[in-house]
Scaffold this active site. Sequence first.
Site, PDB file in Angstrom:
ATOM      1  N   ASP A   1       4.143  -5.682   3.602  1.00  0.00           N
ATOM      2  CA  ASP A   1       3.805  -4.603   4.529  1.00  0.00           C
ATOM      3  C   ASP A   1       4.734  -4.687   5.739  1.00  0.00           C
ATOM      4  OD1 ASP A   1       2.330  -2.558   5.885  1.00  0.00           O
ATOM      5  OD2 ASP A   1       0.441  -3.315   5.097  1.00  0.00           O
TER       6      ASP A   1
ATOM      7  N   GLU B   1      -5.253   1.546   2.119  1.00  0.00           N
ATOM      8  CA  GLU B   1      -5.134   0.382   3.011  1.00  0.00           C
ATOM      9  C   GLU B   1      -5.459   0.768   4.447  1.00  0.00           C
ATOM     10  OE1 GLU B   1      -3.115  -2.493   5.790  1.00  0.00           O
ATOM     11  OE2 GLU B   1      -2.852  -0.335   5.604  1.00  0.00           O
ATOM     12  N   GLU B   2      -4.946   1.923   4.865  1.00  0.00           N
ATOM     13  CA  GLU B   2      -5.031   2.302   6.279  1.00  0.00           C
ATOM     14  C   GLU B   2      -6.465   2.591   6.733  1.00  0.00           C
ATOM     15  OE1 GLU B   2      -2.675   1.938   8.309  1.00  0.00           O
ATOM     16  OE2 GLU B   2      -0.770   2.205   7.259  1.00  0.00           O
TER      17      GLU B   2
ATOM     18  N   HIS C   1       3.169   3.449  13.086  1.00  0.00           N
ATOM     19  CA  HIS C   1       2.251   4.596  13.108  1.00  0.00           C
ATOM     20  C   HIS C   1       2.780   5.752  13.956  1.00  0.00           C
ATOM     21  CE1 HIS C   1      -1.566   2.429  11.434  1.00  0.00           C
ATOM     22  NE2 HIS C   1      -0.489   2.225  10.706  1.00  0.00           N
TER      23      HIS C   1
ATOM     24  N   HIS D   1       0.823  -1.211   0.000  1.00  0.00           N
ATOM     25  CA  HIS D   1       0.000   0.000   0.000  1.00  0.00           C
ATOM     26  C   HIS D   1       0.857   1.260   0.000  1.00  0.00           C
ATOM     27  CE1 HIS D   1       0.098   1.148   4.381  1.00  0.00           C
ATOM     28  NE2 HIS D   1       0.178  -0.145   4.612  1.00  0.00           N
TER      29      HIS D   1
HETATM   30 CO    CO Z   1      -0.436   0.978   8.901  1.00  0.00          CO
HETATM   31 ZN    ZN Z   2       0.673  -1.013   6.517  1.00  0.00          ZN
END
Ligand code: CO
Ligand code: ZN
Length: 325
Positions: A216, A193-194, A302, A60
């Site tokens: 990922d 994606e998030e 994150h 992503h």
């Molecule tokens: Co993420």
């Molecule tokens: Zn990710």
Amino acid sequence: MFELINKLAGAYGPSGNEKQVSALIRSILKDKVDEIREDALGNLICVKKGSGKKFMLAAHMDQIGVIVTFIDDKGFLRFGNIGGLRPQVILGQRVVFENGTTGVIWYEENIDDIKKLKLDKMYIDIGATSREEAEGMVKLGDQAVYAADTKLQNGKIISKCMDNRIGCAILVQMALNSPKTENEIYYVFTAQEEVGLRGARTAAFGIVPDMALAVDVTGTGDTPESKPMAVRLGAGPTIKIKDASVISHPAVKDRLIERAKSANIPYQFEIMTFGGTDAGSIHITAGGIPSGGVSVPTRHIHSSAEIVDMKDVENAVELLEHFVK
Ligand code: CO
Ligand code: ZN
């Protein structure tokens, strides 16, 4: 490869607004694959043609961020989340909008217990002193991402949005290396994606591959008092057994293990009880697609300073090249 990672991490691309990342990848791969197309959701699909099986590798492009929901009389911006944000992690962070406007995330200081901190008690300060001034800099619905640089230090990379520009870098590097195979390879750079694994769903439907992998990041269990997890930085890319969105197809998982063993590539197993990846939506698309994942162990996912090990990244490229052969 660090230069490639640095470039990708520097592109602005919160969910639904991935065009800078997409344009950058397109410019790097334009003469290196047989076909490049973009679908309606903004997924970038790069195809290396072949007569054998169809392999889809998905990474992503989007990153987490904040979105302006309200501008008050004094020029402070209230915001909502794009993807998973923890208040205590974003507090005090510098963020930047697409037009370069920069701000800091702060909070209403009458909160007595920091654990009670919620996003609606926080705001972005862009240095404005009135609504008019703020509105001249930022509009409702504008999105911002962490402002941070990308550093290579002692073989580790410290940067924002390693989730998931590191996955994008791995696929770009692989496409540049162009592993020799009869199989048809789809390097898919997905959107959104998030916010719920959205882009990968339409991309997979348009391709219907024989096998798919999400590339990922995954968490680690090697920081102080972290939740027990058998993943360490630098001990190899992980082969997904499961996350909260998918249970890897045995044929995919076994192929990865077998190829890692025969090529002598270090690997670990990823068993995540939370969080999802693009494989979560790919495997239940069309009539069902055998799917799994390869992830890069990442600390502080994150946050504005996610940490990955360059060796894990290079080994992931190698493992994926063996996987599609
Ligand atoms: Co993420
Ligand atoms: Zn990710």
